[in-house]
Design a protein around this motif. Structure first.
Motif, mmCIF file in Angstrom:
data_model
loop_
_atom_site.group_PDB
_atom_site.id
_atom_site.type_symbol
_atom_site.label_atom_id
_atom_site.label_comp_id
_atom_site.label_asym_id
_atom_site.label_seq_id
_atom_site.Cartn_x
_atom_site.Cartn_y
_atom_site.Cartn_z
ATOM 1 N N VAL A 196 -8.326 -21.537 -7.619
ATOM 2 C CA VAL A 196 -9.393 -20.966 -8.031
ATOM 3 C C VAL A 196 -10.704 -20.683 -7.478
ATOM 4 C CG1 VAL A 196 -10.439 -21.861 -10.509
ATOM 5 C CG2 VAL A 196 -8.147 -20.740 -10.731
ATOM 6 N N LYS A 197 -11.053 -22.716 -7.258
ATOM 7 C CA LYS A 197 -12.811 -22.390 -6.466
ATOM 8 C C LYS A 197 -12.486 -23.910 -5.573
ATOM 9 C CE LYS A 197 -17.233 -22.358 -6.399
ATOM 10 N NZ LYS A 197 -16.827 -23.208 -5.613
ATOM 11 N N THR A 198 -12.365 -24.367 -4.451
ATOM 12 C CA THR A 198 -13.389 -25.564 -3.612
ATOM 13 C C THR A 198 -14.357 -25.962 -4.657
ATOM 14 O OG1 THR A 198 -14.470 -23.847 -2.374
ATOM 15 C CG2 THR A 198 -12.012 -23.740 -2.110
ATOM 16 N N GLY A 199 -14.634 -26.969 -3.897
ATOM 17 C CA GLY A 199 -15.603 -27.778 -3.471
ATOM 18 C C GLY A 199 -15.509 -29.173 -3.254
ATOM 19 N N SER A 200 -16.689 -29.178 -2.168
ATOM 20 C CA SER A 200 -16.605 -30.398 -1.533
ATOM 21 C C SER A 200 -18.411 -30.994 -1.378
ATOM 22 C CB SER A 200 -16.425 -29.513 0.288
ATOM 23 O OG SER A 200 -16.876 -29.026 0.092
ATOM 24 N N MET A 201 -18.319 -32.099 -1.393
ATOM 25 C CA MET A 201 -19.627 -33.009 -0.816
ATOM 26 C C MET A 201 -19.645 -34.363 -0.536
ATOM 27 S SD MET A 201 -21.712 -32.761 -4.282
ATOM 28 C CE MET A 201 -21.423 -34.006 -5.302
ATOM 29 N N SER A 202 -19.788 -34.982 -0.300
ATOM 30 C CA SER A 202 -19.861 -36.979 0.629
ATOM 31 C C SER A 202 -19.137 -37.036 -0.964
ATOM 32 C CB SER A 202 -20.773 -37.166 0.739
ATOM 33 O OG SER A 202 -22.687 -36.706 0.406
ATOM 34 N N ALA A 203 -20.209 -37.442 -2.275
ATOM 35 C CA ALA A 203 -19.989 -37.989 -3.032
ATOM 36 C C ALA A 203 -18.151 -38.125 -4.009
ATOM 37 C CB ALA A 203 -21.055 -38.043 -3.937
ATOM 38 N N ALA A 204 -18.006 -35.929 -3.421
ATOM 39 C CA ALA A 204 -16.666 -36.396 -4.169
ATOM 40 C C ALA A 204 -15.461 -36.195 -3.220
ATOM 41 C CB ALA A 204 -16.804 -34.704 -4.848
ATOM 42 N N GLY A 205 -16.024 -36.268 -1.897
ATOM 43 C CA GLY A 205 -14.553 -35.675 -1.400
ATOM 44 C C GLY A 205 -14.709 -33.954 -1.181
ATOM 45 N N GLY A 206 -13.438 -33.908 -1.019
ATOM 46 C CA GLY A 206 -12.834 -32.847 -0.998
ATOM 47 C C GLY A 206 -12.244 -32.515 -2.300
ATOM 48 N N CYS A 207 -12.611 -30.922 -3.185
ATOM 49 C CA CYS A 207 -11.323 -31.036 -4.115
ATOM 50 C C CYS A 207 -11.090 -29.607 -4.402
ATOM 51 C CB CYS A 207 -13.187 -30.387 -5.254
ATOM 52 S SG CYS A 207 -13.482 -32.904 -5.551
ATOM 53 N N PHE A 208 -10.214 -29.132 -5.327
ATOM 54 C CA PHE A 208 -9.961 -27.707 -5.284
ATOM 55 C C PHE A 208 -9.285 -27.648 -6.692
ATOM 56 C CE2 PHE A 208 -6.388 -24.759 -3.875
ATOM 57 C CZ PHE A 208 -7.411 -23.188 -4.194
ATOM 58 N N MET A 209 -9.703 -26.785 -7.461
ATOM 59 C CA MET A 209 -8.679 -26.458 -8.510
ATOM 60 C C MET A 209 -8.011 -25.209 -8.010
ATOM 61 S SD MET A 209 -10.695 -24.651 -11.846
ATOM 62 C CE MET A 209 -11.548 -25.808 -12.895
ATOM 63 N N PHE A 210 -6.603 -25.049 -8.629
ATOM 64 C CA PHE A 210 -5.961 -24.437 -8.037
ATOM 65 C C PHE A 210 -5.234 -23.766 -8.479
ATOM 66 C CE2 PHE A 210 -3.528 -28.078 -7.529
ATOM 67 C CZ PHE A 210 -2.518 -27.130 -7.740
ATOM 68 N N ARG A 211 -4.128 -22.265 -7.922
ATOM 69 C CA ARG A 211 -2.994 -21.575 -8.999
ATOM 70 C C ARG A 211 -2.400 -21.136 -7.939
ATOM 71 N NH1 ARG A 211 -3.889 -15.243 -11.193
ATOM 72 N NH2 ARG A 211 -2.128 -15.510 -12.401
ATOM 73 N N SER A 212 -0.864 -21.207 -8.395
ATOM 74 C CA SER A 212 -0.264 -20.806 -7.151
ATOM 75 C C SER A 212 0.981 -19.414 -8.442
ATOM 76 C CB SER A 212 -0.027 -21.471 -6.574
ATOM 77 O OG SER A 212 1.113 -21.226 -5.785
ATOM 78 N N ARG A 213 1.252 -18.301 -7.535
ATOM 79 C CA ARG A 213 2.751 -18.364 -8.237
ATOM 80 C C ARG A 213 3.573 -18.061 -7.318
ATOM 81 N NH1 ARG A 213 1.550 -12.795 -10.557
ATOM 82 N NH2 ARG A 213 3.452 -13.556 -12.209
ATOM 83 N N ARG A 214 5.029 -18.659 -7.687
ATOM 84 C CA ARG A 214 5.642 -18.222 -6.541
ATOM 85 C C ARG A 214 7.403 -18.373 -7.384
ATOM 86 N NH1 ARG A 214 5.041 -23.812 -2.022
ATOM 87 N NH2 ARG A 214 2.924 -22.662 -1.259
ATOM 88 N N VAL A 215 8.621 -17.732 -6.716
ATOM 89 C CA VAL A 215 9.659 -17.504 -7.612
ATOM 90 C C VAL A 215 10.640 -18.816 -7.037
ATOM 91 C CG1 VAL A 215 11.429 -16.038 -7.552
ATOM 92 C CG2 VAL A 215 8.802 -14.955 -7.063
ATOM 93 N N VAL A 216 10.693 -18.693 -7.802
ATOM 94 C CA VAL A 216 11.949 -19.954 -8.225
ATOM 95 C C VAL A 216 13.318 -19.705 -9.056
ATOM 96 C CG1 VAL A 216 13.130 -22.507 -8.773
ATOM 97 C CG2 VAL A 216 10.439 -22.218 -8.160
ATOM 98 N N ASN A 217 14.822 -19.301 -7.582
ATOM 99 C CA ASN A 217 15.914 -18.854 -8.573
ATOM 100 C C ASN A 217 15.549 -17.774 -9.335
ATOM 101 O OD1 ASN A 217 16.950 -21.324 -7.580
ATOM 102 N ND2 ASN A 217 16.649 -22.578 -9.271
ATOM 103 N N GLY A 218 15.282 -16.776 -8.142
ATOM 104 C CA GLY A 218 14.517 -15.944 -9.440
ATOM 105 C C GLY A 218 13.444 -15.246 -10.341
ATOM 106 N N ARG A 219 13.069 -16.149 -11.146
ATOM 107 C CA ARG A 219 12.447 -16.582 -11.871
ATOM 108 C C ARG A 219 10.721 -17.159 -11.251
ATOM 109 N NH1 ARG A 219 14.176 -19.047 -17.160
ATOM 110 N NH2 ARG A 219 12.528 -17.473 -18.150
ATOM 111 N N ILE A 220 8.928 -16.762 -11.760
ATOM 112 C CA ILE A 220 7.921 -16.485 -11.615
ATOM 113 C C ILE A 220 7.832 -18.137 -11.998
ATOM 114 C CG2 ILE A 220 5.428 -16.832 -11.644
ATOM 115 C CD1 ILE A 220 6.775 -13.398 -11.793
ATOM 116 N N VAL A 221 7.691 -19.051 -10.868
ATOM 117 C CA VAL A 221 6.938 -20.729 -11.226
ATOM 118 C C VAL A 221 5.440 -20.658 -11.635
ATOM 119 C CG1 VAL A 221 7.235 -22.311 -11.023
ATOM 120 C CG2 VAL A 221 9.007 -21.186 -11.117
ATOM 121 N N GLU A 222 4.763 -20.882 -12.172
ATOM 122 C CA GLU A 222 2.861 -20.608 -11.946
ATOM 123 C C GLU A 222 2.568 -22.357 -12.174
ATOM 124 O OE1 GLU A 222 0.781 -18.561 -15.488
ATOM 125 O OE2 GLU A 222 -1.316 -18.176 -13.441
ATOM 126 N N LEU A 223 2.071 -22.236 -11.141
ATOM 127 C CA LEU A 223 1.422 -24.411 -11.029
ATOM 128 C C LEU A 223 0.473 -24.086 -10.978
ATOM 129 C CD1 LEU A 223 2.895 -26.943 -10.573
ATOM 130 C CD2 LEU A 223 2.666 -26.721 -7.909
#
Length: 286
Positions: free
Chosen positions: A225-252
């Motif tokens: 969804v959104k990256t973020g970075s600066m020296s005080a925060a380090g590397g940050c990332f709010m993420f969304r991933s959709r994958r298929v597990v055993n033929g069904r969708i898994v959203e992480l």
């Protein structure tokens, strides 16, 4: 005003599969440094690393900014929303931020920027100056907008979050991965926000095509969804991933914070990919 999510999103959430986990397995997914949290779909249990503490969140703050803009002035697929005219004060603010080395998008006096274009500049290249322009447009003052950010965080039970600016450039804007996960789950219910963070590029006036800092987008199931970075925060990332597990969708959906490295944006992205690969180590959905 309440923004309604689409029926398709709710139907998808109901169909998601929760993967089994154990304390031993869970311990192996966390980044070696920093902190993280994840959950399956839009609701349900939150899994978080043991090193939980308030910390700067950098440009992940812009997700709350975008959410509040869209709550105040919702977009539809057939509308680009309001239009802002760039003032000399906006140009001066842009120049000050460039001099400080901030992430910005160039603006010129008299330029017209639609709400949709402004949100693209905010969320893709992560323009701090556009965050300020949007805050003033919605609330009249930056301080008024920040007050809305904090009241909304409280309403979402983000009890370990304090916003002090709309862009995240201030290191006094702090949160935890679990709190930011709560925001992510709320924000991606907004269709136009979800679609925008899934774009690799967008055209805005003056600068032309701007590109998303999320280079995982479209690979291995990642959809924002959104990256973020600066020296005080380090590397940050709010993420969304959709994958298929055993033929069904898994959203992480998850958040990594405080990742170290020479390239902090890449550090956040890499930590998120390792986490997703560990939790759902399968091929990405088409």
């Amino acid at each position: 005003m309440i923004i309604r999510s689409s029926l398709a999103v709710l139907a998808l959430s109901a169909a998601l599969v929760a993967l089994p986990s154990s304390p031993a397995a869970a311990a192996s997914v966390w980044p070696a440094a920093g902190q993280a949290a994840y959950g399956f779909g839009l609701t349900g249990e939150v899994h978080q690393s043991g090193r939980v503490r308030r910390a700067p969140i950098a440009s992940m703050s812009k997700v709350m900014t975008a959410y509040l803009v869209l709550r105040a002035r919702p977009l539809t697929s057939s509308s680009n929303g309001f239009t802002m005219t760039v003032s000399q004060g906006d140009v001066d603010d842009y120049r000050r931020r460039v001099a400080r080395g901030e992430s910005t998008v160039r603006v010129v006096r008299g330029e017209h920027i639609t709400e949709r274009q402004a949100l693209a500049a905010l969320l893709l290249p992560s323009a701090n100056n556009i965050a300020i322009m949007l805050a003033r447009r919605i609330a009249g003052t930056v301080s008024g907008f920040v007050a809305r950010m904090n009241s909304t965080a409280a309403a979402l039970h983000m009890t370990h979050t304090t916003y002090t600016d709309p862009s995240g450039f201030a290191s006094s804007t702090t949160s935890t991965p679990a709190d930011q996960l709560a925001l992510a789950r709320t924000a991606i219910r907004v269709v136009e926000l979800r679609l925008m963070v899934a774009r690799t590029s967008y055209w805005v006036p003056v600068v032309g095509w701007v590109r998303n800092t999320d280079t995982l987008l479209g690979r291995d199931g990642f959809r924002g969804v959104k990256t973020g970075s600066m020296s005080a925060a380090g590397g940050c990332f709010m993420f969304r991933s959709r994958r298929v597990v055993n033929g069904r969708i898994v959203e992480l959906i998850g958040v990594v914070m405080g990742q170290p490295g020479r390239d902090l944006v890449q550090a956040g992205l890499s930590a998120a990919k390792r986490l997703v690969d560990a939790v759902a180590p399968v091929a990405a959905a088409p």
